[in-house]
Enzyme design. Structure first.
Site, PDB file in Angstrom:
ATOM      1  N   CYS A 342      12.891  44.938 122.371  1.00 15.25           N
ATOM      2  CA  CYS A 342      12.151  43.925 123.127  1.00 15.25           C
ATOM      3  C   CYS A 342      12.776  42.534 123.101  1.00 15.25           C
ATOM      4  O   CYS A 342      12.902  41.910 124.172  1.00 15.25           O
ATOM      5  CB  CYS A 342      10.685  43.891 122.709  1.00 15.25           C
ATOM      6  SG  CYS A 342      10.300  44.508 121.098  1.00 15.25           S
ATOM      7  N   ARG A 371      16.796  51.120 111.773  1.00 18.39           N
ATOM      8  CA  ARG A 371      15.768  50.574 110.887  1.00 18.39           C
ATOM      9  C   ARG A 371      16.019  51.071 109.478  1.00 18.39           C
ATOM     10  O   ARG A 371      16.291  52.262 109.264  1.00 18.39           O
ATOM     11  CB  ARG A 371      14.367  50.969 111.353  1.00 18.39           C
ATOM     12  CG  ARG A 371      13.998  50.341 112.683  1.00 18.39           C
ATOM     13  CD  ARG A 371      12.601  50.696 113.150  1.00 18.39           C
ATOM     14  NE  ARG A 371      12.368  50.174 114.493  1.00 18.39           N
ATOM     15  CZ  ARG A 371      11.285  50.432 115.226  1.00 18.39           C
ATOM     16  NH1 ARG A 371      10.342  51.209 114.723  1.00 18.39           N
ATOM     17  NH2 ARG A 371      11.161  49.909 116.436  1.00 18.39           N
ATOM     18  N   GLN A 389      15.139  55.112 121.738  1.00  9.95           N
ATOM     19  CA  GLN A 389      13.823  55.238 122.352  1.00  9.95           C
ATOM     20  C   GLN A 389      13.951  55.263 123.871  1.00  9.95           C
ATOM     21  O   GLN A 389      14.903  54.722 124.431  1.00  9.95           O
ATOM     22  CB  GLN A 389      12.922  54.057 121.962  1.00  9.95           C
ATOM     23  CG  GLN A 389      12.559  54.009 120.492  1.00  9.95           C
ATOM     24  CD  GLN A 389      11.692  52.806 120.168  1.00  9.95           C
ATOM     25  OE1 GLN A 389      11.888  51.727 120.707  1.00  9.95           O
ATOM     26  NE2 GLN A 389      10.725  52.992 119.285  1.00  9.95           N
ATOM     27  N   ASP A 391      12.696  53.356 125.915  1.00 12.49           N
ATOM     28  CA  ASP A 391      12.033  52.067 125.827  1.00 12.49           C
ATOM     29  C   ASP A 391      12.009  51.379 127.185  1.00 12.49           C
ATOM     30  O   ASP A 391      12.952  51.498 127.965  1.00 12.49           O
ATOM     31  CB  ASP A 391      12.803  51.188 124.837  1.00 12.49           C
ATOM     32  CG  ASP A 391      11.897  50.248 124.083  1.00 12.49           C
ATOM     33  OD1 ASP A 391      10.703  50.206 124.398  1.00 12.49           O
ATOM     34  OD2 ASP A 391      12.390  49.549 123.181  1.00 12.49           O
ATOM     35  N   HIS A 393      10.250  47.600 129.192  1.00  7.03           N
ATOM     36  CA  HIS A 393       9.407  46.406 129.171  1.00  7.03           C
ATOM     37  C   HIS A 393       9.162  45.990 130.606  1.00  7.03           C
ATOM     38  O   HIS A 393      10.097  45.874 131.401  1.00  7.03           O
ATOM     39  CB  HIS A 393      10.065  45.291 128.360  1.00  7.03           C
ATOM     40  CG  HIS A 393      10.235  45.659 126.930  1.00  7.03           C
ATOM     41  ND1 HIS A 393      11.357  46.309 126.469  1.00  7.03           N
ATOM     42  CD2 HIS A 393       9.399  45.522 125.870  1.00  7.03           C
ATOM     43  CE1 HIS A 393      11.219  46.548 125.175  1.00  7.03           C
ATOM     44  NE2 HIS A 393      10.035  46.082 124.793  1.00  7.03           N
ATOM     45  N   LYS A 472      -3.854  47.365 123.235  1.00 10.11           N
ATOM     46  CA  LYS A 472      -2.899  48.428 123.544  1.00 10.11           C
ATOM     47  C   LYS A 472      -3.631  49.738 123.790  1.00 10.11           C
ATOM     48  O   LYS A 472      -4.788  49.922 123.390  1.00 10.11           O
ATOM     49  CB  LYS A 472      -1.895  48.604 122.395  1.00 10.11           C
ATOM     50  CG  LYS A 472      -2.532  49.015 121.070  1.00 10.11           C
ATOM     51  CD  LYS A 472      -1.476  49.259 120.005  1.00 10.11           C
ATOM     52  CE  LYS A 472      -2.125  49.710 118.684  1.00 10.11           C
ATOM     53  NZ  LYS A 472      -1.130  50.148 117.698  1.00 10.11           N
ATOM     54  N   HIS A 518       4.909  46.382 126.781  1.00 11.74           N
ATOM     55  CA  HIS A 518       5.826  47.244 126.037  1.00 11.74           C
ATOM     56  C   HIS A 518       5.341  48.681 126.250  1.00 11.74           C
ATOM     57  O   HIS A 518       4.161  48.962 126.062  1.00 11.74           O
ATOM     58  CB  HIS A 518       5.776  46.943 124.539  1.00 11.74           C
ATOM     59  CG  HIS A 518       6.031  45.516 124.172  1.00 11.74           C
ATOM     60  ND1 HIS A 518       7.172  45.108 123.518  1.00 11.74           N
ATOM     61  CD2 HIS A 518       5.288  44.394 124.346  1.00 11.74           C
ATOM     62  CE1 HIS A 518       7.111  43.809 123.298  1.00 11.74           C
ATOM     63  NE2 HIS A 518       5.973  43.352 123.793  1.00 11.74           N
TER      64      HIS A 518
END
Length: 642
Positions: A342, A371, A389, A391, A393, A472, A518
């Site tokens: 992000c 991570r 991911q 992912d 946005h 969320k 997100h």
């Protein structure tokens, strides 16, 4: 006349009771003896309590019985107490430490020099179930810290003494004890009225565990177990556990040659050719869907100066989970591998000046992330240090939120249906500590609710579980054996545009803040692959399978034709292999079944002569001899991306 209090029940009805009446007596007198007999514990003004506790003020009251979802957690904690009492009776000198319930059972940690054997567990389990039949009441007492210390010192419970001292150091003046029979432990409770409410106890395994998780402390013996209200429910659970063991992605991943791990890269998967194919099919599927849904794919750097993480807020809150990199010029660890996408996407958005006509801007990526997960938490593909991911946005205007959420849910629904995963929905609302005023949260939560309701989706409301930057929606999938996994999510974020000073020019020609959504559907590719391996038990549908068909010949004289079939199918994009090993036909067919390949194509003299193949599905169904063109049509249909 005794003072009266008002008790409000879950349906909103109100009843009067004498102050000091125990919960169980109130239930028996005011609701009915049947509920009083079935009751396990109560929730009074939001606090869980034993039924023997008195009602001392006007209260809301909820009663829990074996039919309540919360009931299993209670009796499993009860079972931990029962098991611990049996262990100390059977093995004098054993010290107890802690014994909480877990998601599917309970454990208790003991200090004992000699490890527990499987035979020990059988004896402890048998005696624990005998203890249930004795139906000892659970008795709650409250004592001073001095009394508690004296009690456990006299019992020689050095670990309990240490915990009591820690509790006292935090300012506690009293401690709650629970006893059944002649055994006692301190505990917050609540507990069921008696041990007989438990039903059945099953002990599962043992392991070592350091006291308080610190390797410098003594090693303890941990016994894992579970409990149910009846033997039928236990049998169903054990069957599920056996099925889960057979489906374990770590076991199947090795057997099917999909991925490997090595100590030189803990938490990093080595994907085999077959595993890489599986990964790439999922990647291509998601790329196709996001492109169709108006996303643009970007790639951003892997390494960033700490300035980015200071702007996003991660440097102060998440630094210990990052892999830090030394800056040779400053001599400081001022750089980090990115643990999430992000902040880099926010930088990308800020490179250009945006008009309201540009929104929504949907940025997707499949970049690698790192991570620094604790070594002890790593486990197959479900918890890794390097992952990617699906992912994305979405930068949009506030009025676009409901439509973007609807579009996302429709996309997620298509993906999960493609792999046969059903799902449930949770809407998490404002936490106590949050950014923004109530009017902002009112609009945000209303937008998410409106989107869910417009789709006709039922959802569970999770008050207070939202992120500090916005509410969320989370999606829990259920696999083929009923296990739940938290996967997809879409989160509203009002904080990031402020932190990164993101803006767009509105119709009024003035600057406005966008909202950031997100969202992810797979979550991490690694974890999603693990879930799919276990969901399908390694037997993937043809569109997803690393190898869609394997060709086997009755004799070597058919190899030339078999190679032509293989090459022709591969040229059309199908994932087909030819088994040319000098083994018997039956051995080759068995190997294809072990590898769970969707189709095994048998070729003998008749197939060569007829320009045909004889397909067999995984599982043994013989489709009989068919023209090669007919099989191609079948394979085309079953290999198409959903």
């Amino acid at each position: 006349m005794a003072e009266q209090i008002t008790v409000t029940l879950p349906d909103g009805s109100q009843k009067q009771a004498e102050r000091g009446t125990t919960i169980v007596d109130f239930v028996r007198q005011s609701i009915g003896p049947g509920l009083a007999k079935a009751a396990l514990f109560a929730r009074v003004n939001g606090e869980d309590m034993d039924l023997s506790r008195p009602l001392t003020e006007d209260s809301s009251l909820q009663i829990f019985t074996p039919k309540s979802p919360e009931a299993l957690d209670l009796i499993r904690h009860d079972a931990a107490h029962v098991m611990a009492s049996v262990v100390q009776r059977l093995y004098p000198g054993t010290q107890v430490t802690i014994g909480p319930s877990t998601e599917d059972g309970f454990y208790y940690d003991f200090f004992r020099e000699k490890p527990f054997t499987p035979e020990d567990l059988e004896q402890i389990e048998a005696e624990s179930n005998k203890e249930l039949a004795r139906n000892h009441p659970f008795v709650r007492t409250e004592v001073s810290m001095e009394e508690a210390l004296r009690l456990f010192e006299e019992k020689g419970e050095t670990f309990k003494v240490e915990i009591v001292k820690d509790i006292a150091a935090k300012g506690a003046k009293t401690l709650t004890l629970y006893s059944h029979g002649d055994w006692v432990d301190f505990c917050l409770g609540p507990h069921a009225p008696s041990t007989g409410k438990i039903g059945v106890i099953k002990l599962l395994s043992t392991s070592g565990a350091y006291w308080r998780g610190d390797h410098r402390n003594p090693m303890l013996q941990r016994i894992y177990g579970t409990a149910f209200f009846d033997k039928k429910a236990l049998a169903e659970y054990l069957h599920l556990m056996e099925e889960a063991r057979k489906r374990d992605h770590r076991k199947l991943g090795k057997e099917l040659e999909l991925f490997y791990f090595h100590q030189f890269s803990p938490g990093g998967a080595f994907w085999s050719p077959k595993g890489t194919t599986l990964y790439n099919v999922l990647s291509s599927f998601m790329r196709k869907l996001t492109a169709e849904n108006g996303y643009v794919e970007i790639k951003t750097p892997l390494l960033y100066n700490k300035g980015l993480w200071e702007t996003s807020g991660h440097w102060g809150k998440y630094k210990e989970n990052m892999f830090l990199v030394l800056d040779n010029e400053t001599g400081e660890h001022d750089f980090s591998l990115k643990p999430m996408n992000c902040p880099s996407h926010h930088l990308y958005f800020g490179f250009k000046r945006h008009s309201y006509r540009d929104l929504p801007l949907r940025l997707s990526t499949q970049d690698i992330l790192h991570r620094n997960e604790a070594a002890g938490s790593l486990g197959g593909l479900t918890r890794v240090r390097q992952f990617a991911q699906d992912d994305a946005h979405i930068y949009c205007r506030e009025d676009q939120i409901p439509d973007e959420v609807r579009r996302f849910v429709q996309l997620l629904d298509r993906v999960y249906k493609a792999v046969g995963l059903s799902y449930s929905v949770k809407l998490s609302t404002r936490p106590e500590q949050r950014l923004g005023d109530d009017s902002l949260w009112d609009r945000a939560e209303a937008g998410l609710k409106s989107a869910l309701e417009s789709l006709g989706l039922e959802y569970e409301l999770k008050p207070g579980d939202g992120a500090f930057y916005g509410p969320k929606i989370d999606f829990d999938v259920s696999d083929s054996i009923g296990r739940k996994w938290q996967l997809g999510t879409i989160q509203l974020d009002y904080l990031a545009p402020e932190r990164f000073n993101l803006s767009y020019i509105g119709e009024d020609n003035a600057e406005h803040r966008p909202v950031v959504l997100h969202r992810a559907i797979y979550g991490s590719f690694e974890r999603f692959v693990a879930i799919l391996i276990e969901h399908f038990a390694g037997a993937f549908p043809a569109w997803l399978a690393p190898i869609q068909a394997v060709i086997v010949t009755v004799a070597d004289r058919q190899l030339e034709y078999a190679r032509q079939v293989r090459d022709g199918l591969k040229a059309k994009g199908y994932r087909v292999e030819l088994d040319e090993r000098g083994q018997s036909l039956n051995a080759k067919i068995r190997e294809a079944q072990v590898q769970k390949i969707p189709f095994t194509l048998v070729i003998g003299d008749n197939e060569v002569e007829a320009g045909a193949v004889s397909p067999r599905r995984y599982g043994g169904e013989d489709l009989k001899s068919m023209k090669l063109e007919a099989f191609e049509a079948l394979l085309e249909k079953e290999s198409a991306l959903p």
